[in-house]
Structures are given as C-alpha cells and as structure tokens.
Design a protein around this motif. Structure first.
Motif, PDB file in Angstrom:
ATOM      1  N   ALA A   1     -16.826  -2.941  -6.710  1.00  0.00           N
ATOM      2  CA  ALA A   1     -16.168  -2.820  -5.407  1.00  0.00           C
ATOM      3  C   ALA A   1     -15.747  -1.372  -5.171  1.00  0.00           C
ATOM      4  CB  ALA A   1     -14.937  -3.729  -5.349  1.00  0.00           C
ATOM      5  N   ALA A   2     -16.097  -0.852  -4.019  1.00  0.00           N
ATOM      6  CA  ALA A   2     -15.631   0.486  -3.621  1.00  0.00           C
ATOM      7  C   ALA A   2     -14.294   0.292  -2.900  1.00  0.00           C
ATOM      8  CB  ALA A   2     -16.641   1.138  -2.688  1.00  0.00           C
ATOM      9  N   THR A   3     -13.273   0.972  -3.391  1.00  0.00           N
ATOM     10  CA  THR A   3     -11.935   0.806  -2.817  1.00  0.00           C
ATOM     11  C   THR A   3     -11.347   2.157  -2.420  1.00  0.00           C
ATOM     12  OG1 THR A   3     -10.875   0.946  -4.993  1.00  0.00           O
ATOM     13  CG2 THR A   3     -11.470  -1.248  -4.210  1.00  0.00           C
ATOM     14  N   ALA A   4     -10.463   2.116  -1.453  1.00  0.00           N
ATOM     15  CA  ALA A   4      -9.718   3.312  -1.072  1.00  0.00           C
ATOM     16  C   ALA A   4      -8.717   3.629  -2.182  1.00  0.00           C
ATOM     17  CB  ALA A   4      -8.996   3.076   0.242  1.00  0.00           C
ATOM     18  N   VAL A   5      -8.343   4.888  -2.289  1.00  0.00           N
ATOM     19  CA  VAL A   5      -7.370   5.326  -3.285  1.00  0.00           C
ATOM     20  C   VAL A   5      -6.138   5.837  -2.549  1.00  0.00           C
ATOM     21  CG1 VAL A   5      -6.949   6.884  -5.235  1.00  0.00           C
ATOM     22  CG2 VAL A   5      -9.268   6.038  -4.799  1.00  0.00           C
ATOM     23  N   ALA A   6      -4.958   5.397  -3.000  1.00  0.00           N
ATOM     24  CA  ALA A   6      -3.719   5.806  -2.339  1.00  0.00           C
ATOM     25  C   ALA A   6      -2.669   6.180  -3.366  1.00  0.00           C
ATOM     26  CB  ALA A   6      -3.200   4.681  -1.448  1.00  0.00           C
ATOM     27  N   ALA A   7      -1.797   7.083  -2.954  1.00  0.00           N
ATOM     28  CA  ALA A   7      -0.595   7.390  -3.728  1.00  0.00           C
ATOM     29  C   ALA A   7       0.553   6.672  -3.040  1.00  0.00           C
ATOM     30  CB  ALA A   7      -0.341   8.897  -3.773  1.00  0.00           C
ATOM     31  N   VAL A   8       1.153   5.722  -3.755  1.00  0.00           N
ATOM     32  CA  VAL A   8       2.312   4.996  -3.242  1.00  0.00           C
ATOM     33  C   VAL A   8       3.543   5.728  -3.751  1.00  0.00           C
ATOM     34  CG1 VAL A   8       3.578   2.820  -3.311  1.00  0.00           C
ATOM     35  CG2 VAL A   8       1.091   2.813  -3.147  1.00  0.00           C
ATOM     36  N   ALA A   9       4.481   6.009  -2.840  1.00  0.00           N
ATOM     37  CA  ALA A   9       5.667   6.783  -3.209  1.00  0.00           C
ATOM     38  C   ALA A   9       6.919   6.152  -2.607  1.00  0.00           C
ATOM     39  CB  ALA A   9       5.525   8.222  -2.720  1.00  0.00           C
ATOM     40  N   THR A  10       8.035   6.361  -3.304  1.00  0.00           N
ATOM     41  CA  THR A  10       9.323   5.898  -2.796  1.00  0.00           C
ATOM     42  C   THR A  10      10.396   6.882  -3.233  1.00  0.00           C
ATOM     43  OG1 THR A  10      10.831   4.001  -2.645  1.00  0.00           O
ATOM     44  CG2 THR A  10       9.811   4.399  -4.789  1.00  0.00           C
ATOM     45  N   ASP A  11      11.445   6.966  -2.439  1.00  0.00           N
ATOM     46  CA  ASP A  11      12.564   7.855  -2.768  1.00  0.00           C
ATOM     47  C   ASP A  11      13.832   7.205  -2.222  1.00  0.00           C
ATOM     48  OD1 ASP A  11      13.891  10.024  -3.813  1.00  0.00           O
ATOM     49  OD2 ASP A  11      13.359  11.396  -2.194  1.00  0.00           O
ATOM     50  N   GLY A  12      14.929   7.370  -2.942  1.00  0.00           N
ATOM     51  CA  GLY A  12      16.192   6.803  -2.495  1.00  0.00           C
ATOM     52  C   GLY A  12      17.116   6.584  -3.678  1.00  0.00           C
ATOM     53  N   PRO A  13      18.117   5.738  -3.510  1.00  0.00           N
ATOM     54  CA  PRO A  13      19.109   5.518  -4.565  1.00  0.00           C
ATOM     55  C   PRO A  13      18.512   5.049  -5.894  1.00  0.00           C
ATOM     56  CG  PRO A  13      19.757   4.402  -2.531  1.00  0.00           C
ATOM     57  CD  PRO A  13      18.391   4.963  -2.307  1.00  0.00           C
ATOM     58  N   ALA A  14      17.386   4.335  -5.854  1.00  0.00           N
ATOM     59  CA  ALA A  14      16.754   3.840  -7.084  1.00  0.00           C
ATOM     60  C   ALA A  14      15.815   4.871  -7.702  1.00  0.00           C
ATOM     61  CB  ALA A  14      16.000   2.547  -6.806  1.00  0.00           C
ATOM     62  N   GLY A  15      15.719   6.052  -7.101  1.00  0.00           N
ATOM     63  CA  GLY A  15      14.914   7.126  -7.670  1.00  0.00           C
ATOM     64  C   GLY A  15      13.653   7.435  -6.899  1.00  0.00           C
ATOM     65  N   ARG A  16      13.098   8.591  -7.231  1.00  0.00           N
ATOM     66  CA  ARG A  16      11.830   9.052  -6.648  1.00  0.00           C
ATOM     67  C   ARG A  16      10.729   8.715  -7.645  1.00  0.00           C
ATOM     68  NH1 ARG A  16      10.549  14.984  -4.148  1.00  0.00           N
ATOM     69  NH2 ARG A  16      11.874  14.084  -2.528  1.00  0.00           N
ATOM     70  N   ARG A  17       9.801   7.899  -7.202  1.00  0.00           N
ATOM     71  CA  ARG A  17       8.702   7.463  -8.059  1.00  0.00           C
ATOM     72  C   ARG A  17       7.426   7.388  -7.242  1.00  0.00           C
ATOM     73  NH1 ARG A  17      10.596   7.950 -13.100  1.00  0.00           N
ATOM     74  NH2 ARG A  17      12.341   6.586 -13.538  1.00  0.00           N
ATOM     75  N   GLY A  18       6.314   7.382  -7.955  1.00  0.00           N
ATOM     76  CA  GLY A  18       5.030   7.233  -7.295  1.00  0.00           C
ATOM     77  C   GLY A  18       3.952   6.865  -8.285  1.00  0.00           C
ATOM     78  N   THR A  19       2.902   6.253  -7.781  1.00  0.00           N
ATOM     79  CA  THR A  19       1.777   5.862  -8.619  1.00  0.00           C
ATOM     80  C   THR A  19       0.516   5.780  -7.764  1.00  0.00           C
ATOM     81  OG1 THR A  19       1.098   4.301 -10.348  1.00  0.00           O
ATOM     82  CG2 THR A  19       2.031   3.350  -8.344  1.00  0.00           C
ATOM     83  N   THR A  20      -0.624   5.787  -8.426  1.00  0.00           N
ATOM     84  CA  THR A  20      -1.910   5.631  -7.759  1.00  0.00           C
ATOM     85  C   THR A  20      -2.262   4.153  -7.686  1.00  0.00           C
ATOM     86  OG1 THR A  20      -2.690   7.755  -8.591  1.00  0.00           O
ATOM     87  CG2 THR A  20      -4.374   6.209  -7.878  1.00  0.00           C
ATOM     88  N   VAL A  21      -2.794   3.722  -6.549  1.00  0.00           N
ATOM     89  CA  VAL A  21      -3.275   2.351  -6.408  1.00  0.00           C
ATOM     90  C   VAL A  21      -4.639   2.349  -5.735  1.00  0.00           C
ATOM     91  CG1 VAL A  21      -0.931   1.397  -6.212  1.00  0.00           C
ATOM     92  CG2 VAL A  21      -2.232   1.868  -4.144  1.00  0.00           C
ATOM     93  N   SER A  22      -5.418   1.337  -6.059  1.00  0.00           N
ATOM     94  CA  SER A  22      -6.660   1.097  -5.330  1.00  0.00           C
ATOM     95  C   SER A  22      -6.658  -0.316  -4.760  1.00  0.00           C
ATOM     96  CB  SER A  22      -7.876   1.318  -6.238  1.00  0.00           C
ATOM     97  OG  SER A  22      -7.828   0.441  -7.344  1.00  0.00           O
ATOM     98  N   ALA A  23      -5.589  -1.049  -5.019  1.00  0.00           N
ATOM     99  CA  ALA A  23      -5.452  -2.404  -4.481  1.00  0.00           C
ATOM    100  C   ALA A  23      -4.489  -2.358  -3.303  1.00  0.00           C
ATOM    101  CB  ALA A  23      -4.944  -3.356  -5.557  1.00  0.00           C
ATOM    102  N   LEU A  24      -5.054  -2.230  -2.099  1.00  0.00           N
ATOM    103  CA  LEU A  24      -4.252  -2.203  -0.885  1.00  0.00           C
ATOM    104  C   LEU A  24      -5.054  -2.836   0.229  1.00  0.00           C
ATOM    105  CD1 LEU A  24      -4.856   0.688   1.217  1.00  0.00           C
ATOM    106  CD2 LEU A  24      -4.853   1.377  -1.159  1.00  0.00           C
TER     107      LEU A  24
END
Length: 171
Positions: A19-42
């Motif tokens: 399966a050819a999938t799109a690649v994304a960087a999922v990111a979040t920031d706030g009281p629980a911290g700044r985090r991010g990861t790569t996903v291809s399941a979206l």
C-alpha cells in the motif's frame, strides 16, 4: 488483544507494504508537553463535520501528550521533507536532541504546531481515542485545514516514493 502467529503477522506486513500511503508528522504542544511522531496511517473520516483519523503506536509518548493536550496537528509531509519523517520516526536523532529543530515549525496563536512547506496541515481538537491492537486510534475534529503548494511524500515497500501520473489506459 488478539494475537496471531508469526507467519500470519509476516504475511500481513508484506501485504501492507504494497500500500502506498501518505506520510505525516503528527505534533502536539500544551500542558502535557511538546511531542511529535511520524505516521502513515491517516484518513479522512467525514467532511461534515470535518474529521480526521490517525493511528499511533501505543508506546509513543505522543499518545499521552495528545490526550493530555486535547489538540494535535497533522502535517502532511512534502516530497522534500523525508528527513523530517526520519527524525520524527526516531531515526538520525541524537539522544536528547529536539526533533522540532528539524524543519520550520511555527507555533500559532491557537497553540497548533504547523510545519512550513507541508503538502497540507490539519489542526484538530481531539474528539475520540481508542485502543486497538498495538495502536491508539485518534479521531480529531478539524478546526482548520490548509493545502500547501507542495506534492505529498509517499511511503511504499519500506521506501519513500513520489506521485507520478499514470499513462492513459489503452482503449
């Protein structure tokens, strides 16, 4: 959690690699911290209301941060951003190095982390989170979306790919 034997697991992974999938960087920031990861399941879930689904491995620290912050962005990577994908996937990053130093990340007034040059960005409010197998499935209500001018980065058969037009089908 249902488990399968190694043969079934290997067959599943080999089939999914096709399966050819799109690649994304999922990111979040706030009281629980700044985090991010790569996903291809979206995936798009709904246009009315606009909903987006992303799947992250349950052991990713980004999962707890998304749930704690209640918001996340999905930054659809462009063809020129494979290095960002690698860093957000944990490859090529020195211990303690800030992954957000890779790429041009901008923090909006709404607290959303947006990646400049992305093929598209989606700022989401967390609507639901579910545990399934090895992953957490997040559904976000899209608060804002913006298409970029760049072409999306794809992943298929364990390698980055580009879109190319198909030749016309013979008549």
């Amino acid at each position: 959690m249902t488990t399968c034997d190694e043969t079934a697991r290997s067959a599943f992974l080999a089939a999914m690699a096709r399966a050819a999938t799109a690649v994304a960087a999922v990111a979040t920031d706030g009281p629980a911290g700044r985090r991010g990861t790569t996903v291809s399941a979206l995936s798009s879930v709904s246009a009315e209301p606009p909903l987006l689904l992303v799947c992250l491995h349950r052991l990713s620290p980004t999962c707890a941060a998304i749930e704690g912050n209640g918001r996340f962005t999905v930054n659809l990577l462009s063809e020129s951003q494979s290095a960002i994908s690698d860093v957000f996937a944990g490859r090529g990053l020195a211990q303690g190095e800030d992954k957000f130093a890779t790429g041009d990340w901008r923090l909006g007034a709404d607290g959303a982390l947006r990646l400049a040059g992305a093929a598209a960005t989606f700022h989401c409010a967390l609507e639901a989170a579910h545990a399934h197998g090895t992953h957490r499935v997040f559904v976000g209500q899209v608060l804002e979306s913006a298409p970029g001018a760049e072409r999306p980065l794809l992943y298929q058969e364990r390698a980055y790919r580009r879109l190319a037009p198909c030749a016309p089908a013979p008549v």
